[in-house]
Enzyme design. Structure first.
Site, PDB file in Angstrom:
ATOM      1  N   LYS A 147     -32.186 -95.679  37.962  1.00  0.00           N
ATOM      2  CA  LYS A 147     -32.904 -94.793  37.043  1.00  0.00           C
ATOM      3  C   LYS A 147     -34.409 -94.976  37.219  1.00  0.00           C
ATOM      4  O   LYS A 147     -34.884 -96.106  37.391  1.00  0.00           O
ATOM      5  CB  LYS A 147     -32.484 -95.126  35.597  1.00  0.00           C
ATOM      6  CG  LYS A 147     -33.020 -94.144  34.550  1.00  0.00           C
ATOM      7  CD  LYS A 147     -32.534 -94.494  33.133  1.00  0.00           C
ATOM      8  CE  LYS A 147     -33.051 -93.491  32.103  1.00  0.00           C
ATOM      9  NZ  LYS A 147     -32.614 -93.814  30.728  1.00  0.00           N
ATOM     10  N   SER A 200     -30.726 -89.937  28.020  1.00  0.00           N
ATOM     11  CA  SER A 200     -31.752 -89.694  29.004  1.00  0.00           C
ATOM     12  C   SER A 200     -31.359 -90.050  30.435  1.00  0.00           C
ATOM     13  O   SER A 200     -31.973 -89.569  31.375  1.00  0.00           O
ATOM     14  CB  SER A 200     -32.996 -90.494  28.639  1.00  0.00           C
ATOM     15  OG  SER A 200     -32.733 -91.890  28.725  1.00  0.00           O
ATOM     16  N   SER A 237     -28.640 -93.414  25.426  1.00  0.00           N
ATOM     17  CA  SER A 237     -29.003 -92.838  26.728  1.00  0.00           C
ATOM     18  C   SER A 237     -28.115 -93.232  27.897  1.00  0.00           C
ATOM     19  O   SER A 237     -28.256 -92.688  28.986  1.00  0.00           O
ATOM     20  CB  SER A 237     -30.453 -93.187  27.071  1.00  0.00           C
ATOM     21  OG  SER A 237     -31.329 -92.350  26.363  1.00  0.00           O
TER      22      SER A 237
END
Lengths: 488, 493
Positions: free
Chosen positions: B79, B159, B183
């Site tokens: 990420k 997210s 997330s």
């Protein structure tokens, strides 16, 4: 003891009392910063002592430096203050280029050190206790440099993240002199403890001074804060100026408004920096990157038991055990190096006599030469030997002063100087008698006057004898023999 | 033999150990899959050369009998919230344009130390603020999943939307995520993956770009519980550089996966039944309860009375911390700078240009709740409620070993469908946020399909630092649910 008149600012409508509170930022003596491992040396190349944390790079996290915590706790103990076993680091948020994270890590509602006190030694030998409100740890900011480029500013982050102790006093100070004494005493304590070098000219100790005026006994007036004053003299000037300004303002029908002011040292005046309305909303909140700081009471106790003897205790000991006057004692303990020097000299000797030599002759010459005690050319052993030479009658006190000047200039031992210059005291009564006989014979008229009752002339005869012996005659013997000869 | 690309992490690990194929072959397969899946916009920086070099190194170690273990030679995606040395890391914000860290986050460093192979950086909501990956400065991510008979692109959740979409599309055998208020778990639910958020303090936050420091926690995505467990073990561990990381040994999570839940007490909180929740989700929850019963677990009805305050509490605390954490993006030292007439003007222009709308909204909310006069009513109150929420869980965990809830109140939605309504968006995390506030570990287990054919997940929450127990319960649930659906690979043109 002389009665000291309280300090007042005389206005046209009468006297005004000045109320002063102090916030001192003292840089913690530590090799590394408060939350990063970067170095803290003064005067390094710009931006050469900056870690990723100090530059607030993305994802960087603070880790508390245990040594800085220890220094803060030791300082708190030195201020006779409450140590808070639970304290919290907060973020103080504002934008400025020399504040890389956009917040300063400080302690807001729960500081590491609570209430304490500092005892001021006044010149008349009395003392006054000033309350300490709190001491907290916080990070220093970096430095903006505005004079290197016409339309750019530069930022040096070397100072960013260095540990500071903010030491806040109660509004207990009442004159510029007390403000000065407070700073000196605080600096003395910090230096004894070794938690701050107290060098105001390098910025490692800076004062924010809160000043207000009031009629004696009235409620506190509105205060102004004078920011970042960097010498004791300037603090005193700033307080005097600001108090006068406020009195004039009030007496002319004006009102003091709470604001932050700057001291302009070149003009000796304070100027408005920002008003209360412009004050930042710092949005303090507990720093979620740091856990609350919890101290083990045993750890605190250990620090307490290993604290060095502090100036107040030392002073009390000098008074009680060595018989010094409180004032002399406070002068001697003001610097820990001077106190150590004094103790080395006084050890096994007449303590008061040693104090006179250290405070009078040594401090006098050091002062004249612009040296501090750590640079003295005369070591404590040497001064001690000199005192021994006086005490055992080898030289007179007067000769000793001459010898001391020679020691100060050359660094030589007193015995060697006395030997080389032939300054040994004459204790041979025959030799002294011979000199006295010459003086008596050469001053028949004065002898007659003396004998007819003008006894004041005795001093004249002593002087003549000492002169003739080049100061080497033992003064006690001179007195004794002279008296005999003159009355004969 | 199964095609290499269809292997999950655990099977690939076994294949590498048996030398059925090399790490290089595995990496090449995934690099190809990454290129084929570009239309998803899941990976925003590809590092194929790095992947092949990492894989070769893994093969060399293995040839010498020096394999580093389960993650050695396993291709994964990272990420963009993690700082990766020499690889642009910007949390998908324009304000970090071009920022290439000189340092490696602890979590990714741990993964490379374990021999993992880096495929690239994954798309995400800007600064991890979002539940749909639509706030990314690098554009939205298309979920590999589509509604039955409907070609409109769906969100992968957020997210960590890029990480979830990548793994769901077979790009990488796992991916890192970060979970502040759901997330990891929410995108895992939307994409039919296992996503685990460990206990706060289990993974170091050092080098992870901060959103809300008291909530941010790294975690893993995998196709299976085993995959997520293997990867989490490699990521986790105490880090003296993070004062909030906890010094506890990291157990072998994979070894804890026995599937035995006999006597396990599974709590069912009545407060997780929200109005307007689709019947499919309620049904799935009931099925979950049934599976646990069938496996010999004890079902306990519990109450977490402060649950309804969790979302508003979260939306005070997280923005408050964010408003401060994002203060460092000022154009002075790194990333974007938009020049101005003076320093204030530069700040304003830089931040106005560099931050997207959702980030600005949260900075403003956060600034407001921390400001003088509002602090007590918002931030302080929220902290008190947070403590009550944590206390609810503490009390519950005296009666139960794990808590079972739905992960999300709906299946994935289409791009733009609720992007204009921040509150509707925030509601996505209504089931995820309470555990975040309490710092508890949570995991999404894909457990069924919605009537439109989209994945739905069940969430299990565990005791602090009991990831082993939690993952074992998840493993049992996974076996019972037997979720085998995969997204049809429409993106491979």
């Amino acid at each position: 003891m002389t009665e000291v008149k309280p300090y007042q600012v005389e206005g046209v409508t009468g006297g005004w009392e000045v109320v002063i509170g102090m916030e001192v930022h003292a840089q913690v003596l530590s090799q590394a910063k408060l939350f990063s491992g970067a170095a803290t040396a003064f005067g390094a190349e710009p931006n050469s002592q900056v870690s990723l944390v100090d530059a607030a790079m993305p994802g960087m996290l603070p880790v508390i430096n245990e040594y800085c915590v220890k220094q803060a706790v030791r300082t708190g103990l030195g201020l006779d203050a409450t140590i808070n076993h639970y304290s919290v680091f907060d973020r103080k948020n504002y934008f400025y280029p020399d504040l890389p994270a956009g917040y300063q890590i400080s302690q807001y509602t729960q500081p590491i050190v609570g209430k304490g006190k500092i005892v001021l030694d006044l010149p008349d030998g009395s003392s006054r206790t000033i309350g300490i409100t709190r001491l907290h740890l916080e990070q220093d900011a970096g430095k903006s440099v505005h004079d290197q480029h016409p339309d750019h500013s530069y930022v040096d982050l070397n100072r960013s993240g260095i540990a500071l102790m903010e030491i806040v006093s109660e509004p207990d100070l009442r004159s510029p002199e007390e403000a000065g004494l407070y700073l000196r005493k605080l600096r003395t304590i910090l230096r004894y403890i070794g938690s701050c070098d107290g060098n105001m000219d390098e910025g490692s100790m800076r004062a924010d001074v809160n000043v207000s005026v009031r009629r004696v006994g009235a409620k506190f007036g509105t205060r102004c804060e004078i920011k970042n004053v960097n010498s004791i003299r300037y603090v005193q000037q700033a307080v005097a100026y600001e108090a006068r300004r406020q009195v004039d303002l009030i007496e002319n029908g004006g009102k003091v408004v709470q604001e932050t002011r700057l001291f302009d040292a070149s003009k000796g005046v304070t100027r408005e920096m920002r008003s209360k309305e412009d004050a930042h909303d710092y949005r303090y909140f507990p720093d979620p990157d740091l856990l609350p700081l919890e101290l083990d009471p045993h750890w605190v106790e250990d620090l307490k038991s290993t604290l060095p003897e502090l100036p107040d205790a030392k002073k009390a000991r000098y008074v009680a055990d060595l018989g010094l006057s409180p004032y002399d004692a406070s002068v001697l303990v003001a610097e820990k190096e001077a106190a150590a020097y004094y103790e080395a000299v006084a050890k096994g000797r007449d303590a008061k006599f040693a104090a006179n030599w250290v405070m009078g002759d040594l401090f006098g010459l050091l002062n004249k030469a612009g040296l501090d005690i750590t640079k003295t050319p005369v070591g404590p052993d040497q001064l001690g030997s000199l005192i021994d030479l006086i005490k055992n009658g080898t030289i007179s006190g007067r000769i000793a002063k001459e010898v001391f000047e020679e020691m100060f200039a050359s660094g030589e031992d007193p015995a060697a100087i006395v030997e080389a210059k032939g300054l040994k005291q004459v204790t041979d009564t025959g030799a002294i008698e011979r000199v006295i006989d010459e003086v008596v014979a050469g001053n028949a008229d004065k002898v007659a006057e003396y004998r007819s009752g003008k006894e004041k002339l005795f001093g004249f005869f002593v002087g003549q004898v000492m002169k003739a012996s080049q100061g080497k005659a033992n003064p006690a013997l001179v007195n004794e023999i002279l008296k005999k000869k003159l009355t004969a | 033999m199964t095609d290499i690309i269809d292997l999950d992490l655990g099977s690939a690990r076994d294949g590498l150990a048996k030398k059925a194929f090399s790490a290089l072959e595995l990496a090449r397969t995934h690099v190809q899959a990454m290129e084929d899946a570009r239309s998803l916009n899941a990976i925003i920086i590809e590092t194929p050369d790095r992947a092949l070099a990492d894989a070769k190194a893994a093969d060399q170690r293995r040839a010498k009998g020096e394999s580093l273990g389960a993650m050695d030679g396993i291709p994964i995606a990272i990420k963009d919230v993690f700082c990766t040395k020499g690889v642009v890391s910007r949390a998908c914000s324009k304000i970090l344009d071009g920022f290439s860290p000189t340092y490696e986050s602890t979590v990714t460093a741990n993964l490379w130390q374990a021999g993992a192979v880096m495929l690239g950086k994954t798309n995400m909501d800007e600064f991890a603020m979002g539940s749909s990956n639509e706030t990314s400065a690098l554009g939205p991510v298309a979920s590999p999943w589509r509604r039955r008979g409907d070609n409109r692109p769906l969100v992968p959740g957020g997210s960590s939307g890029g990480s979830a979409a990548a793994v769901a599309a077979g790009v990488g055998l796992g991916a890192t995520g970060s979970d502040t208020g759901g997330s990891i778990r929410q995108p895992a639910a939307f994409c039919g993956l296992v996503g685990v958020k460990p206990t706060y303090g289990r993974c170091s936050r050092w080098g992870m770009i901060a959103f809300a420091s008291s909530l941010d926690q790294a975690g893993s995505f995998g196709r299976t519980v085993r995959d997520a467990a293997i990867m989490l073990r490699a990521m986790a561990g105490y880090d003296p550089k993070d004062s909030t990381s906890v010094d506890r040994p990291v157990p072998d999570y994979e070894a804890a996966l026995t599937g035995n839940v006999k006597g396990l007490r599974v709590g069912i909180p009545k407060e997780y039944r929200v109005g307007g929740m689709p019947a499919a989700i309620e049904d799935l929850w009931q099925r979950g309860i049934g599976w646990f019963k069938d496996m010999g677990a004890t079902i306990v009805d519990i109450s977490l009375p402060h649950t309804k305050y969790a979302l508003p509490t979260y939306y005070v605390i997280a923005p408050a911390e964010a408003s401060s954490n994002l203060g460092r993006y000022d154009g002075v030292r790194f990333g974007l700078r938009v020049s101005g007439d003076n320093v204030l003007d530069m700040y304003e222009k830089t931040r106005a240009t560099g931050f997207g709308a959702e980030v600005k909204r949260r900075i403003m909310i956060g600034t407001y709740v921390l400001s003088a006069g509002y602090y007590d009513a918002y931030y302080l109150k929220a902290q008190k409620v947070r403590a009550l929420i944590a206390r609810d869980f503490t009390a519950a965990f005296e009666q139960v070993d794990v808590v079972l809830t739905p992960t999300t109140p709906s299946a994935a939605f289409a791009h733009g469908e609720i992007a204009g309504d921040p509150v509707a968006m925030y509601l996505n995390d209504v089931f995820a946020v309470p555990a975040s506030l309490a710092g508890l570990p949570g995991v999404n287990v894909p457990a069924g399909l919605s009537p439109e054919g989209l994945p739905l997940g069940l969430q299990l929450l565990g005791r602090t630092f009991d990831e082993s127990g939690l993952l074992n319960a998840a493993f049992a649930l996974e076996r019972a649910a037997n979720f085998t659906a995969r997204a049809a690979p429409w993106w491979r043109q």
